[in-house]
Design a protein around this motif. Structure first.
Motif, short mmCIF file in Angstrom:
data_model
loop_
_atom_site.label_atom_id
_atom_site.label_comp_id
_atom_site.label_asym_id
_atom_site.label_seq_id
_atom_site.Cartn_x
_atom_site.Cartn_y
_atom_site.Cartn_z
N LEU A 658 4.66 -10.09 4.73
CA LEU A 658 3.79 -9.71 5.85
C LEU A 658 2.32 -9.68 5.42
CD1 LEU A 658 5.82 -6.75 7.42
CD2 LEU A 658 5.83 -9.16 8.10
N PRO A 659 1.43 -10.27 6.22
CA PRO A 659 0.00 -10.14 5.96
C PRO A 659 -0.54 -8.85 6.59
CG PRO A 659 0.35 -11.66 7.77
CD PRO A 659 1.71 -11.23 7.30
N VAL A 660 -1.66 -8.38 6.10
CA VAL A 660 -2.27 -7.16 6.63
C VAL A 660 -2.64 -7.38 8.10
CG1 VAL A 660 -4.29 -5.64 6.48
CG2 VAL A 660 -3.15 -6.44 4.40
N GLY A 661 -2.26 -6.40 8.95
CA GLY A 661 -2.62 -6.44 10.36
C GLY A 661 -1.66 -7.21 11.24
N PHE A 662 -0.66 -7.86 10.66
CA PHE A 662 0.28 -8.64 11.46
C PHE A 662 1.11 -7.71 12.35
CE2 PHE A 662 4.39 -10.84 12.05
CZ PHE A 662 3.92 -12.01 12.61
N GLN A 683 8.46 -0.46 20.83
CA GLN A 683 7.57 -0.09 19.73
C GLN A 683 7.01 -1.33 19.08
OE1 GLN A 683 10.17 2.18 17.17
NE2 GLN A 683 9.99 4.07 18.38
N TYR A 684 5.94 -1.15 18.29
CA TYR A 684 5.43 -2.26 17.49
C TYR A 684 5.02 -1.73 16.13
CZ TYR A 684 0.59 -0.76 18.42
OH TYR A 684 -0.58 -0.05 18.49
N ALA A 685 4.98 -2.63 15.15
CA ALA A 685 4.64 -2.26 13.78
C ALA A 685 3.53 -3.15 13.26
CB ALA A 685 5.87 -2.36 12.89
N ARG A 686 2.74 -2.60 12.34
CA ARG A 686 1.71 -3.38 11.63
C ARG A 686 1.74 -3.00 10.15
NH1 ARG A 686 -1.99 -5.88 15.07
NH2 ARG A 686 -2.27 -4.93 17.13
N LEU A 687 1.26 -3.91 9.31
CA LEU A 687 1.09 -3.64 7.88
C LEU A 687 -0.36 -3.27 7.64
CD1 LEU A 687 3.02 -4.03 5.30
CD2 LEU A 687 1.51 -5.95 4.78
N ASP A 688 -0.61 -2.11 6.96
CA ASP A 688 -2.00 -1.73 6.68
C ASP A 688 -2.44 -2.31 5.33
OD1 ASP A 688 -1.15 -0.09 4.58
OD2 ASP A 688 -1.29 1.76 5.75
N GLU A 689 -3.67 -2.03 4.93
CA GLU A 689 -4.24 -2.63 3.72
C GLU A 689 -3.55 -2.16 2.45
OE1 GLU A 689 -8.41 -2.02 3.79
OE2 GLU A 689 -8.75 -3.43 5.45
N GLY A 690 -2.83 -1.04 2.51
CA GLY A 690 -2.09 -0.57 1.35
C GLY A 690 -0.65 -1.05 1.35
N ALA A 691 -0.31 -1.95 2.27
CA ALA A 691 1.04 -2.51 2.41
C ALA A 691 2.04 -1.51 2.97
CB ALA A 691 1.55 -3.10 1.10
N ASN A 692 1.54 -0.42 3.60
CA ASN A 692 2.41 0.51 4.30
C ASN A 692 2.65 0.00 5.72
OD1 ASN A 692 2.03 2.63 2.11
ND2 ASN A 692 -0.07 2.42 2.87
N ILE A 693 3.78 0.36 6.30
CA ILE A 693 4.11 -0.07 7.66
C ILE A 693 3.86 1.09 8.61
CG2 ILE A 693 5.99 -0.74 9.20
CD1 ILE A 693 7.18 -2.30 6.86
#
Length: 701
Positions: A658-662, A683-693
């Motif tokens: 996953l890329p950041v912000g996807f 619901q929706y999910a994103r990956l932050d800059e620390g690779a947390n979901i």
């Protein structure tokens, strides 16, 4: 390199961070009876991931943080040491009498009404191993009756003849004057030099005869098993090349050297769950969140804690095995809800937990002989957990066995399809966890909408979409370390040491200001002495003076109440203005805790204890996790969506791709070698800059 390990009921989790902040996580099955074997298995797995042998890896590790459930297990299983207790004459029944709350201690809320089943806990020190000694100190510390040293010798000799392995000494008002306890301890060591001895004035120098006695008794009860375990695991590591610092995570949120843990094993009672809380606090500071609910769903339990303004809520008196101990601990609420929780039909109703299939035989899908359907079996039936990719494909699950268990034990008795029964199991356990979250938030006067949930543990990411949505929080975060988050907390935690002192002062009442009667000179002197003790302890632990942070607190209550609130106290000079500010914060906290208008200023106030906590900064590199820059390709599989109650085509992503912000719209599954994250419909999910979901509710849904 820095290494953290946490031993759970089903898996032993490991986090490894190198000098550049690169992260490695892994799991190994826990090995009851030989826990160090599971630890080394996890070390070996991590070493394989980075192309080393276990011995080569351990030789490079400079700090090893360890969270352990050994103390907890010893209390639950009642397999601690044979302990003798010396008490003041006339007070030998303190442990047996407890307080009124004794026969409900540790009883689930749902069972408090079962009056016929209420029982005082099995004793940790039988009455036959208690000896009363002639001595007496009053509430001001004045000696009324000198210690009968010959009586102490007679009592010790009798107890040794009865096979006592450890001793606890708990005399009345010993925290005001420690002389009698110290002399009794010296006599015990003269007669039995190798015997472990706990003085109540050392481990719990606070008011509260029962809690102080229970703390001292539990400390000695736990000592041989905990000390033997810690020594065994350290020696195992040393033999295999480890030369770094070995620290143990305590129940207050810090780590301490093994020598200190051996002196106070009672402070390890909630060591394991505390790791996840501190890992969440550490990560939340980087992400900018101040209020969070930490949720750890493992194989056997669901552990919850609350963090307000970056500070975990602390408990001054903690229940362990039906007894109350007087050591500050992070307040962790636990229920029997985990991946291994067993589902049953009882009187025509579906129930889940609290008993668990544990690691052995485990859920039916593990293929180790388990036949009872569990939460993990339900997730496999629903398609949320892929049998082929569980633990990165290292452990294949048996879908047919899971379906058979759910069909035979749940679906057919209730007249449901297998999928409907599995969805029912999942929704019930999610609702049970949400109820627990309401108790620790709404029940404490907190609005869940002001918090974010941190979800971790092997099953937390799989289920947070359910219990988070039901609670109504705006955001759920699955940390990049979620699959071994408690181990990460043991790695990231600061060195911690605390000291406390009882000093009963009364203020206010009637027309007087509440702070009138509180002595700033006495409070300031007590803080100064406790701070010096903490600095000395930090120096022993090898922490540089510039890296030590001291926090003050005082315990207050309205006069004639029995429960205190711990209120932070600012650094600097202690004067009347500082005490007035302390009282104001107490009243604000009191009404926040018990409801607006509940304060009773006319009663006056009591300051019962002062405390100092020292933290030695752990200098660890910040995590650096590589993320993809390309849009990921999604796999597809059918999942029976447990809320919509229908089969749905679902996108499946690899977390590492996953890329950041996807953005990922639910229903979807995000897979990692050690866990799976489920994003529910709506619901929706994103990956932050620390690779947390981060998972949020889709307002457009």
């Amino acid at each position: 390199m820095y290494l953290g390990v946490d031993i759970g009921g089903t898996f032993t989790d490991l986090v490894l961070v190198d000098g550049e902040g690169r992260l490695t996580t892994t799991k190994a099955l826990s090995t009851p009876g030989e826990l160090e074997v599971g630890v080394f298995d996890a070390v070996r797995n991590a070493a394989e991931q980075i192309g080393m042998t276990a011995e080569e890896l351990l030789a490079k590790v400079t700090a090893f943080g360890h969270g352990t459930t050994q103390a907890t297990n010893a209390v639950i299983e009642r397999d601690g040491a044979r302990t003798g207790l010396l008490a003041t004459r006339g007070f030998g029944d303190t442990l047996a009498i407890q307080r009124l709350m004794g026969f409900t201690a540790g009883v689930p809320v749902s069972r408090l009404g079962w009056y016929s089943r209420r029982r005082y806990p099995d004793p940790i020190v039988p009455r036959s191993l208690v000896r009363e000694v002639r001595e007496r100190v009053d509430h001001q510390g004045k000696v009324l009756v000198e210690l009968d040293e010959d009586g102490v010798r007679t009592a010790v000799r009798e107890l040794l003849d009865q096979g006592v392995q450890t001793f606890a000494v708990a005399f009345l008002w010993s925290f005001r004057n420690t002389d009698h306890e110290r002399r009794a301890g010296a006599i015990i060591r003269e007669m039995a030099p190798d015997t472990y001895v706990t003085l109540s004035s050392d481990v719990a120098p606070v008011i509260g005869e029962y809690e102080r006695t229970a703390t001292a008794a539990l400390n000695s009860y736990l000592a041989p098993k905990v000390v033997s375990y810690l020594d065994g695991i350290e020696q195992m590591l040393r033999r295999r090349g480890f030369k770094g610092a070995f620290s143990i995570l305590n129940s207050a949120g810090g780590v301490m050297p093994v020598a200190e843990a051996a002196r106070r094993p009672v402070t390890l009672v909630t060591s394991g769950p505390t790791g996840g809380v501190m890992g969440s606090v550490h990560l939340a500071r980087r992400l900018g969140y101040r209020n969070l609910i930490t949720t750890d769903m493992g194989g056997t339990s669901f552990d919850v804690a609350i963090v307000v303004d970056e500070k975990p809520l602390m408990s001054l008196n903690h229940e362990a095995g039906g007894f109350h101990i007087a050591t500050p601990m992070i307040e962790v609420r636990a229920i029997g809800a985990g991946g291994g929780s067993i589902a049953r039909v009882v009187d025509g109703q579906l129930r889940v937990g609290p008993d668990s299939a544990s690691a052995w035989p485990g859920p039916a899908c593990y293929g180790r002989g388990g036949t009872e359907p569990t939460v993990t079996d339900a997730d496999v039936v629903l398609g949320i957990i892929d049998p082929e990719t569980f633990l990165g494909g290292k452990m294949k699950l048996d879908r047919a066995a899971a379906e058979k268990a759910v069909r035979d034990r749940i679906a057919e008795p209730l007249g449901l399809s297998v999928e409907e029964a599995a969805a029912g199991i999942r929704r019930i356990v999610d609702a049970q966890m949400a109820d627990t979250l309401r108790e620790v938030t709404i029940g404490r006067g907190h609005d869940p909408r002001d918090f974010v949930i941190f979800a971790y543990g092997g099953a937390g990411p799989v289920h947070c979409a359910g219990y988070g949505a039901e609670l109504g929080v705006p955001k759920m975060i699955v940390p990049v370390t979620s699959m071994a988050h408690s181990a990460y907390g043991a790695l990231a935690a600061d060195v911690q040491y605390s000291r406390e002192r009882s000093m009963l002062m009364r203020g206010g009442g009637g027309p007087r200001k509440l702070s009138e009667g509180l002595d700033p000179c006495a409070v300031g002197s007590a803080f100064a002495e406790l701070e010096e003790d903490c600095r000395t302890a930090m120096e022993r632990a090898g922490v540089a003076a510039d890296d030590v942070r001291l926090l003050r607190a005082a315990d207050l209550r309205y006069r004639r109440q029995t429960n205190d609130l711990m209120i932070s106290f600012p650094a600097g000079a202690v004067d009347q203005a500082a005490l007035e500010e302390l009282v104001a914060r107490f009243e604000e906290t009191y009404e926040q805790t018990y409801g607006k208008g509940s304060a009773f200023r006319e009663a006056g106030i009591e300051l019962t204890n002062v405390r100092v906590e020292a933290f030695g900064a752990a200098r660890r590199p910040e995590l650096k996790v590589e993320t993809s820059v390309k849009e990921p390709a999604a796999g597809r599989r059918r999942i029976f969506e447990p809320v919509a109650m229908q089969w749905m085509e679902t996108a499946v992503y690899n977390w590492r791709d996953l890329p950041v912000g996807f953005r990922i719209d639910g229903p979807a599954v995000i897979e990692h070698p050690e866990t799976s994250v489920f994003v529910a419909a709506g619901q929706y999910a994103r990956l932050d800059e620390g690779a947390n979901i981060t998972i949020e509710q889709n307002v457009e849904a």
